[in-house]
Scaffold this active site. Sequence first.
Site, PDB file in Angstrom:
ATOM      1  N   SER A 285       1.284  -0.882   0.088  1.00 13.88           N
ATOM      2  CA  SER A 285       0.142  -0.006   0.293  1.00 13.88           C
ATOM      3  C   SER A 285       1.125   1.336   0.026  1.00 13.88           C
ATOM      4  O   SER A 285       0.278   2.228  -0.476  1.00 13.88           O
ATOM      5  CB  SER A 285      -1.264   0.008   1.247  1.00 13.88           C
TER       6      SER A 285
ATOM      7  N   ASP B 157      -2.738   8.385   8.050  1.00  9.55           N
ATOM      8  CA  ASP B 157      -3.373   6.866   8.549  1.00  9.55           C
ATOM      9  C   ASP B 157      -2.049   6.676   9.673  1.00  9.55           C
ATOM     10  O   ASP B 157      -1.525   6.942   9.297  1.00  9.55           O
ATOM     11  CB  ASP B 157      -4.159   7.041   7.458  1.00  9.55           C
TER      12      ASP B 157
ATOM     13  N   HIS C 158       0.385   5.286   6.948  1.00  9.90           N
ATOM     14  CA  HIS C 158       1.486   5.535   5.836  1.00  9.90           C
ATOM     15  C   HIS C 158       1.377   6.787   6.263  1.00  9.90           C
ATOM     16  O   HIS C 158       0.833   7.973   6.694  1.00  9.90           O
ATOM     17  CB  HIS C 158       0.228   5.271   4.501  1.00  9.90           C
TER      18      HIS C 158
END
Length: 367
Positions: free
Chosen positions: A31, A329, A332
């Site tokens: 991600s 978040d 990340h």
Amino acid sequence: MEISIFYPILFIIQLRVLPSFSFTSFVFGDSLVDAGNNDYLFTLSKADSPPYGIGFLPSGGKPTGRFTNGRTVSDIIGQVLGATSFPPPCLAPNTASNAIHDGINYASGASGILDQTGLLFIGRLSLKEQIGYFSKSRSYMVNLMGEKNTSEFLKKAMFSITIGSNDVLNYFQPPIPYFGDKVSPEVFQDFMVSNLTTQLKRLHYLGARKFVIAGVGPLGCIPYVRATHLIPDRECSMEVNLLVRGYNKKLQEALDRLNKDKGYEAVFVYSNSYEVFRRIILNYHQYGFENADGPCCGGYFPPFVCYKGKNANASSALCNNRAKYVFWDAYHPTEAANLIIAGQLLDGGRDVCHPMNIRQLHLHSFN
Ligand SMILES: *[C@@H]1O[C@H](CO)[C@@H](O)[C@H](O)[C@H]1NC(C)=O
Ligand SMILES: *[C@@H]1O[C@H](CO)[C@@H](O)[C@H](O)[C@H]1NC(C)=O
Ligand SMILES: *[C@@H]1O[C@H](CO)[C@@H](O)[C@H](O)[C@H]1NC(C)=O
């Protein structure tokens, strides 16, 4: 006066004189660099709702599947090196032809080096599957321009692999009975490195020559780990960081061996994300941040959902100024942090990228 007249002229001349290097990259990973593949999967790991992408200009602030507010590190590096657009996700429709222009992004949130990593999230492309998709892209290229031209083209392209974080995070989760007992940290690190090495050799076999392999960052310092391990502010989980450092060290040794074996024919750059990110967290004020502890979006406590509902009350907490936060978040970095990381990887010294930095790798040509 003179300067103000000269400056625009110099600028124009510079633009003309600079050779127009094109830049093609094939992006693999999790991600941290997913550009939307998970939007096409049935998965719990998605960044398809606001405020993800709130600062991403090309989409006008709409979510793109990137797990941050703006650009990822690989987006930024591509832009600096002259890519005309961002490599599209391989699962998006009609992207095959991008292989011969800007490249393609195969990265997938929740994925890892090990096939079983991310199982609880259901859909994701493991590293092995990502390279399977690249192999399809390669067949497309061979059909289009033949073996020889494809090899020449791939020689110049950059292959970046940013993966391993989810393997580590999964290792620290309560064991899933089905998988049996946990192996020791040392054995786990060896599994990661040997499985990754196998995949790097496979990419090399398929024609990749310029590799950038990211080490894992200091995961012990991310909000998710700090909250779940009950770590006080400004501190990190030693246990998690120790496992990461051990893995990074073994990865570097494996890459040194690959560079020896494939010297003159391929370059494997190790990028020291751990050190770069550690410096940002330690000296966050110097880098212009005000918060290196909590996420901008989703708050400090589990379950860390970063979500913006139609009515403001159904939304998670969102910070006022995302440029002042290191973390977007609980997992990340913000685009602001990604900009600093990208800059260091592009132009940093040997302590950051080894045996050369990314700009040097880009300019490197094989005989
Ligand atoms: C391969 O490249 C050469 C030289 O650039 C070019 O002349 C030739 O048309 C290319 N072949 C194919 C099949 O595209
Ligand atoms: C890859 O990792 C698995 C554990 O997930 C391990 O059993 C296997 O031996 C590793 N493969 C290689 C080639 O190291
Ligand atoms: C949101 O919550 C506040 C106070 O809890 C309430 O006054 C307001 O009407 C709510 N707004 C919506 C759109 O539900």
